[in-house]
Design a protein around this motif. Structure first.
Motif, PDB file in Angstrom:
ATOM      1  N   ALA A  28       0.853  -1.185   0.000  1.00  0.00           N
ATOM      2  CA  ALA A  28       0.000   0.000   0.000  1.00  0.00           C
ATOM      3  C   ALA A  28       0.884   1.227   0.000  1.00  0.00           C
ATOM      4  CB  ALA A  28      -0.902   0.011   1.230  1.00  0.00           C
ATOM      5  N   CYS A  29       0.452   2.260  -0.682  1.00  0.00           N
ATOM      6  CA  CYS A  29       1.314   3.418  -0.908  1.00  0.00           C
ATOM      7  C   CYS A  29       1.572   4.227   0.352  1.00  0.00           C
ATOM      8  CB  CYS A  29       0.717   4.299  -1.997  1.00  0.00           C
ATOM      9  SG  CYS A  29       1.966   5.299  -2.824  1.00  0.00           S
ATOM     10  N   SER A  30       0.556   4.458   1.150  1.00  0.00           N
ATOM     11  CA  SER A  30       0.705   5.202   2.398  1.00  0.00           C
ATOM     12  C   SER A  30       0.227   4.318   3.541  1.00  0.00           C
ATOM     13  CB  SER A  30      -0.134   6.482   2.368  1.00  0.00           C
ATOM     14  OG  SER A  30       0.254   7.323   1.304  1.00  0.00           O
ATOM     15  N   MET A  31       0.980   4.305   4.600  1.00  0.00           N
ATOM     16  CA  MET A  31       0.596   3.492   5.753  1.00  0.00           C
ATOM     17  C   MET A  31       0.855   4.264   7.030  1.00  0.00           C
ATOM     18  SD  MET A  31       1.750  -0.393   4.814  1.00  0.00           S
ATOM     19  CE  MET A  31       0.610  -1.079   6.029  1.00  0.00           C
ATOM     20  N   GLY A  32       0.163   3.869   8.073  1.00  0.00           N
ATOM     21  CA  GLY A  32       0.371   4.591   9.313  1.00  0.00           C
ATOM     22  C   GLY A  32      -0.229   3.891  10.512  1.00  0.00           C
ATOM     23  N   TRP A  33       0.076   4.461  11.658  1.00  0.00           N
ATOM     24  CA  TRP A  33      -0.461   4.010  12.934  1.00  0.00           C
ATOM     25  C   TRP A  33      -1.324   5.124  13.525  1.00  0.00           C
ATOM     26  CZ3 TRP A  33      -0.041  -0.888  14.570  1.00  0.00           C
ATOM     27  CH2 TRP A  33       0.965  -1.684  14.007  1.00  0.00           C
ATOM     28  N   ILE A  48       3.931   6.895   7.126  1.00  0.00           N
ATOM     29  CA  ILE A  48       5.083   6.795   6.238  1.00  0.00           C
ATOM     30  C   ILE A  48       4.587   6.717   4.806  1.00  0.00           C
ATOM     31  CG2 ILE A  48       5.176   4.257   6.480  1.00  0.00           C
ATOM     32  CD1 ILE A  48       8.269   4.531   6.398  1.00  0.00           C
ATOM     33  N   ASP A  49       5.263   7.424   3.903  1.00  0.00           N
ATOM     34  CA  ASP A  49       4.849   7.376   2.513  1.00  0.00           C
ATOM     35  C   ASP A  49       5.755   6.424   1.733  1.00  0.00           C
ATOM     36  OD1 ASP A  49       6.217  10.708   1.941  1.00  0.00           O
ATOM     37  OD2 ASP A  49       7.221   8.768   1.759  1.00  0.00           O
ATOM     38  N   SER A  50       5.480   6.280   0.450  1.00  0.00           N
ATOM     39  CA  SER A  50       6.203   5.293  -0.357  1.00  0.00           C
ATOM     40  C   SER A  50       7.661   5.667  -0.583  1.00  0.00           C
ATOM     41  CB  SER A  50       5.503   5.110  -1.707  1.00  0.00           C
ATOM     42  OG  SER A  50       5.472   6.331  -2.405  1.00  0.00           O
ATOM     43  N   ALA A  51       8.003   6.922  -0.339  1.00  0.00           N
ATOM     44  CA  ALA A  51       9.403   7.341  -0.441  1.00  0.00           C
ATOM     45  C   ALA A  51      10.152   7.130   0.862  1.00  0.00           C
ATOM     46  CB  ALA A  51       9.473   8.813  -0.848  1.00  0.00           C
ATOM     47  N   GLY A  52       9.423   6.687   1.885  1.00  0.00           N
ATOM     48  CA  GLY A  52      10.061   6.452   3.172  1.00  0.00           C
ATOM     49  C   GLY A  52      10.056   7.636   4.103  1.00  0.00           C
ATOM     50  N   SER A  53       9.425   8.735   3.678  1.00  0.00           N
ATOM     51  CA  SER A  53       9.340   9.900   4.560  1.00  0.00           C
ATOM     52  C   SER A  53       8.297   9.653   5.638  1.00  0.00           C
ATOM     53  CB  SER A  53       8.978  11.143   3.742  1.00  0.00           C
ATOM     54  OG  SER A  53      10.003  11.450   2.843  1.00  0.00           O
ATOM     55  N   THR A  54       8.608  10.139   6.824  1.00  0.00           N
ATOM     56  CA  THR A  54       7.752   9.877   7.974  1.00  0.00           C
ATOM     57  C   THR A  54       7.218  11.168   8.579  1.00  0.00           C
ATOM     58  OG1 THR A  54       9.675   9.862   9.453  1.00  0.00           O
ATOM     59  CG2 THR A  54       8.991   7.751   8.509  1.00  0.00           C
ATOM     60  N   CYS A  92      -3.495  -0.045  12.680  1.00  0.00           N
ATOM     61  CA  CYS A  92      -2.715   0.108  11.458  1.00  0.00           C
ATOM     62  C   CYS A  92      -3.681   0.472  10.336  1.00  0.00           C
ATOM     63  CB  CYS A  92      -2.011  -1.213  11.163  1.00  0.00           C
ATOM     64  SG  CYS A  92      -1.160  -1.282   9.584  1.00  0.00           S
ATOM     65  N   ALA A  93      -3.266   1.370   9.463  1.00  0.00           N
ATOM     66  CA  ALA A  93      -4.116   1.778   8.349  1.00  0.00           C
ATOM     67  C   ALA A  93      -3.277   1.941   7.096  1.00  0.00           C
ATOM     68  CB  ALA A  93      -4.839   3.078   8.670  1.00  0.00           C
ATOM     69  N   ALA A  94      -3.949   1.798   5.967  1.00  0.00           N
ATOM     70  CA  ALA A  94      -3.237   1.891   4.694  1.00  0.00           C
ATOM     71  C   ALA A  94      -4.122   2.545   3.646  1.00  0.00           C
ATOM     72  CB  ALA A  94      -2.813   0.501   4.219  1.00  0.00           C
ATOM     73  N   PRO A 101       3.628  14.586   1.787  1.00  0.00           N
ATOM     74  CA  PRO A 101       3.876  13.463   2.696  1.00  0.00           C
ATOM     75  C   PRO A 101       2.590  12.708   3.009  1.00  0.00           C
ATOM     76  CG  PRO A 101       3.715  15.493   3.919  1.00  0.00           C
ATOM     77  CD  PRO A 101       3.603  15.872   2.466  1.00  0.00           C
ATOM     78  N   ALA A 102       2.716  11.538   3.585  1.00  0.00           N
ATOM     79  CA  ALA A 102       1.539  10.795   4.006  1.00  0.00           C
ATOM     80  C   ALA A 102       0.809  11.597   5.085  1.00  0.00           C
ATOM     81  CB  ALA A 102       1.954   9.433   4.563  1.00  0.00           C
ATOM     82  N   PRO A 103      -0.507  11.648   5.025  1.00  0.00           N
ATOM     83  CA  PRO A 103      -1.261  12.475   5.969  1.00  0.00           C
ATOM     84  C   PRO A 103      -1.442  11.807   7.328  1.00  0.00           C
ATOM     85  CG  PRO A 103      -2.748  11.426   4.421  1.00  0.00           C
ATOM     86  CD  PRO A 103      -1.363  11.049   3.987  1.00  0.00           C
ATOM     87  N   LEU A 104      -1.514  12.611   8.367  1.00  0.00           N
ATOM     88  CA  LEU A 104      -1.841  12.124   9.709  1.00  0.00           C
ATOM     89  C   LEU A 104      -3.347  12.100   9.933  1.00  0.00           C
ATOM     90  CD1 LEU A 104       0.891  13.805  11.935  1.00  0.00           C
ATOM     91  CD2 LEU A 104       0.397  11.358  11.821  1.00  0.00           C
ATOM     92  N   ASP A 105      -4.101  12.577   8.990  1.00  0.00           N
ATOM     93  CA  ASP A 105      -5.563  12.591   9.064  1.00  0.00           C
ATOM     94  C   ASP A 105      -6.076  11.184   8.818  1.00  0.00           C
ATOM     95  OD1 ASP A 105      -8.166  14.473   7.280  1.00  0.00           O
ATOM     96  OD2 ASP A 105      -8.258  12.888   8.793  1.00  0.00           O
TER      97      ASP A 105
END
Length: 122
Positions: A28-33, A48-54, A92-94, A101-105
């Motif tokens: 999945a392209c964007s994932m998070g906790w 974290i996004d697909s480029a590894g940025s957090t 965990c969400a994806a 960047p991947a959103p915290l929303d």
């Protein structure tokens, strides 16, 4: 639908550490906790996004680290210096959508795991 399975929650004393894991059936392209405590709104912990940025919630303050093993489609959350206020159900969400960047929303994420409970005792 991408099934997500969390593990690693438990009870720990304040100041302790835990590592959460999230196994995804596919990439999945964007994932998070995210986490939600009783009576409180769901909030973003780390993404974290697909480029590894957090990106991290402000309350993390350097205590947590998100990482992923793309070969295993597994997401991790290393939590140190845990506090009683960190007690919550952690999810965990994806998302299949790549955002930088991947959103915290939390509303931006389509797939969710069942959650794993983290309890920090004082």
């Amino acid at each position: 639908q991408v099934p997500l399975v969390e593990s690693g929650g438990g009870t720990v004393q304040a100041g302790g550490s835990l590592r959460l894991s999230c196994a995804a059936s596919e990439y999945a392209c964007s994932m998070g906790w995210f986490r939600q405590a009783p009576g409180k709104e769901r909030e973003g912990v780390a993404v974290i996004d697909s480029a590894g940025s957090t990106n991290y919630g402000e309350f993390v303050k350097g205590r947590f680290t998100i990482s992923q093993d793309n070969a295993k489609n597994t997401l991790y959350l290393h939590m140190n210096s845990l506090k009683p206020e960190d007690t919550a159900m952690y999810y965990c969400a994806a998302s299949p959508i790549c955002r930088f960047p991947a959103p915290l929303d939390w509303s931006r994420y389509r797939w969710w795991g069942q959650g794993t409970q983290v309890t920090v005792s004082s």
